[in-house]
Design a protein around this motif. Structure first.
Motif, PDB file in Angstrom:
ATOM      1  N   LEU A  93       0.840  -1.194   0.000  1.00 26.67           N
ATOM      2  CA  LEU A  93       0.000   0.000   0.000  1.00 26.67           C
ATOM      3  C   LEU A  93       0.876   1.246   0.000  1.00 26.67           C
ATOM      4  O   LEU A  93       1.885   1.293   0.700  1.00 26.67           O
ATOM      5  N   SER A 148      -7.701 -11.822   9.204  1.00 26.18           N
ATOM      6  CA  SER A 148      -7.291 -10.574   9.836  1.00 26.18           C
ATOM      7  C   SER A 148      -6.548  -9.736   8.801  1.00 26.18           C
ATOM      8  O   SER A 148      -5.778 -10.256   7.992  1.00 26.18           O
ATOM      9  N   LEU A 178      -6.756  -5.823   6.327  1.00 23.37           N
ATOM     10  CA  LEU A 178      -7.480  -4.622   5.916  1.00 23.37           C
ATOM     11  C   LEU A 178      -8.148  -4.858   4.576  1.00 23.37           C
ATOM     12  O   LEU A 178      -7.554  -5.475   3.686  1.00 23.37           O
ATOM     13  N   ILE A 187     -11.139  -2.546   8.661  1.00 22.83           N
ATOM     14  CA  ILE A 187     -10.384  -3.579   9.372  1.00 22.83           C
ATOM     15  C   ILE A 187     -11.137  -4.908   9.284  1.00 22.83           C
ATOM     16  O   ILE A 187     -12.371  -4.939   9.345  1.00 22.83           O
ATOM     17  N   GLU A 243     -11.325  -8.615  11.165  1.00 23.48           N
ATOM     18  CA  GLU A 243     -10.927  -9.316  12.393  1.00 23.48           C
ATOM     19  C   GLU A 243     -11.751 -10.597  12.500  1.00 23.48           C
ATOM     20  O   GLU A 243     -12.973 -10.557  12.343  1.00 23.48           O
ATOM     21  N   VAL A 302     -14.910  -5.179  10.355  1.00 21.08           N
ATOM     22  CA  VAL A 302     -15.187  -4.490  11.612  1.00 21.08           C
ATOM     23  C   VAL A 302     -15.969  -3.213  11.309  1.00 21.08           C
ATOM     24  O   VAL A 302     -15.413  -2.186  10.914  1.00 21.08           O
ATOM     25  N   ASN A 314      -0.492 -10.040  15.022  1.00 15.53           N
ATOM     26  CA  ASN A 314      -1.897  -9.834  14.736  1.00 15.53           C
ATOM     27  C   ASN A 314      -2.225  -8.351  14.868  1.00 15.53           C
ATOM     28  O   ASN A 314      -1.415  -7.564  15.316  1.00 15.53           O
ATOM     29  N   LEU A 315      -3.419  -7.974  14.500  1.00 17.00           N
ATOM     30  CA  LEU A 315      -3.822  -6.581  14.606  1.00 17.00           C
ATOM     31  C   LEU A 315      -4.496  -6.333  15.939  1.00 17.00           C
ATOM     32  O   LEU A 315      -5.591  -6.828  16.171  1.00 17.00           O
ATOM     33  N   ILE A 374      -6.950  -4.521  18.120  1.00 17.23           N
ATOM     34  CA  ILE A 374      -8.059  -3.590  17.918  1.00 17.23           C
ATOM     35  C   ILE A 374      -8.467  -3.071  19.279  1.00 17.23           C
ATOM     36  O   ILE A 374      -8.813  -3.851  20.165  1.00 17.23           O
ATOM     37  N   ILE A 432      -5.245   2.616  12.040  1.00 19.76           N
ATOM     38  CA  ILE A 432      -6.513   2.903  11.361  1.00 19.76           C
ATOM     39  C   ILE A 432      -7.455   3.401  12.451  1.00 19.76           C
ATOM     40  O   ILE A 432      -7.931   2.616  13.268  1.00 19.76           O
ATOM     41  N   CYS A 434     -10.889   4.693  13.438  1.00 21.61           N
ATOM     42  CA  CYS A 434     -12.210   4.732  12.808  1.00 21.61           C
ATOM     43  C   CYS A 434     -13.340   4.725  13.827  1.00 21.61           C
ATOM     44  O   CYS A 434     -13.158   4.357  14.989  1.00 21.61           O
ATOM     45  N   ARG A 443     -12.425   2.799  17.388  1.00 21.04           N
ATOM     46  CA  ARG A 443     -11.594   1.609  17.277  1.00 21.04           C
ATOM     47  C   ARG A 443     -10.292   2.005  16.615  1.00 21.04           C
ATOM     48  O   ARG A 443     -10.283   2.683  15.603  1.00 21.04           O
ATOM     49  N   SER A 498      -2.293  -2.148  11.474  1.00 20.01           N
ATOM     50  CA  SER A 498      -1.924  -3.245  10.585  1.00 20.01           C
ATOM     51  C   SER A 498      -0.421  -3.416  10.646  1.00 20.01           C
ATOM     52  O   SER A 498       0.308  -2.472  10.928  1.00 20.01           O
TER      53      SER A 498
END
Lengths: 146, 146, 146
Positions: free
Chosen positions: A39, B37, B39, B103, B105, B110, C3-4, C6, C41, C43, C139, C143
């Motif tokens: 990205l 998981s 984007l 996102i 998850e 999400v 992992n992400l 959140i 991110i 949001c 949230r 990433s």
């Protein structure tokens, strides 16, 4: 995982409101850094300049966009309190947005045929070594380059 | 790292201005590609169509959004120079934005309970095999699927 | 790959329209989770609240932004059909956008000197345990934290 290269691009603008196409700059950086997939986060560190993706063919589109935006959000309103005289520039920036996320695939920005990435100046002119903020710069970071 | 799957979704619109919900399409693609998981970058390759995330319950919200946008940015202005007659479509696109980053998850987008992802047509109708650009398509790439 | 994470941040607003700076909250979360490099991110799960990045110094900028937005998009229009009386809030949200993507480098959010991240309330006041949606939450997922 490769780290995120963050690259700053210095730009110079000539008018208070101006759309400057930077697609080729960004594509060149993607190639130079050999990013095959990931990205490109194209963002502006200013609060009176924005990034948009729009028509890259007819320059009249830029004219019409900037003129209509100016009609909707003129430089002065009787109720503005911010004393730098650029509240309009801040609002235009908030509406257009200060960044664009572009997918990179096989070393190329994934854009439609008529799409170009634009730096939108809303409080120019500014340039390298002069202007309100000293310089206009763009940061282009790429997440998860292959 | 898994590569980025880029998926093109073909859409058909019926009016000049239209909001088309695509949440289920995107969620289905996330499931099909077993992305747990990451984007979802939901973006449009056109310059007169946009992506937004907004109310998915009452269709009157879409009506009100499109009508008010049209009142703010009508199709014609005496000073428009772009001769395709769609400068309004370009500006609406720049304001709403041509992509959304969502996102993922545990295999799910999400989103809030009332949030839906919308393709916003601002220069339709267009569809598969017809329309100004031949087809309306959406690309959904996911970065760093687990 | 990590992992992400959140993370949900609960916020409370006091007016129908309000800009609440959350930069420090987000930066603190990045530090707590020891994210050195990646993307934040930021949001909103609501359809009447947005995220923007704008001037963090003079509070008059917030005043001017909200006032001008209100003048452009007033609460009532004769043609509004949505019966919750917040069609203006939905449109403001669509225009400002429900998320921002911020690069993280060396454990720091990559923002310009005058940039702050703002939660924009357009249908408040709402807060923890009250308000139309029960609570206002944000949230923040990251990433590819290195």
């Amino acid at each position: 995982m490769r780290n995120l290269p963050i690259i700053t691009l210095l730009l110079q603008t000539k008018s208070r409101n101006q759309m400057l196409e930077i697609t080729d700059h960004v594509q060149r950086l993607v190639a130079q850094h050999q990013i095959q997939s990931g990205l490109a986060i194209v963002c502006v560190p200013h609060t009176t300049a924005a990034i948009t993706i729009n028509e890259n063919a007819d320059p009249d589109v830029k004219h019409d966009l900037l003129k209509k935006l100016d009609q909707l959000i003129p430089k002065s309103e009787t109720y503005y309190q911010h004393d730098e005289g650029n509240s309009d520039s801040h609002l235009k920036t908030a509406l257009i947005g200060n960044s664009a996320t572009v997918i990179i695939e096989r070393g190329q920005l994934v854009l439609g045929r008529w799409q170009g990435i634009y730096f939108c100046e809303f409080d120019g002119p500014r340039g390298i070594g002069k202007g309100r903020f000293g310089k206009a710069e763009k940061r282009g970071g790429k997440s998860n380059g292959d």
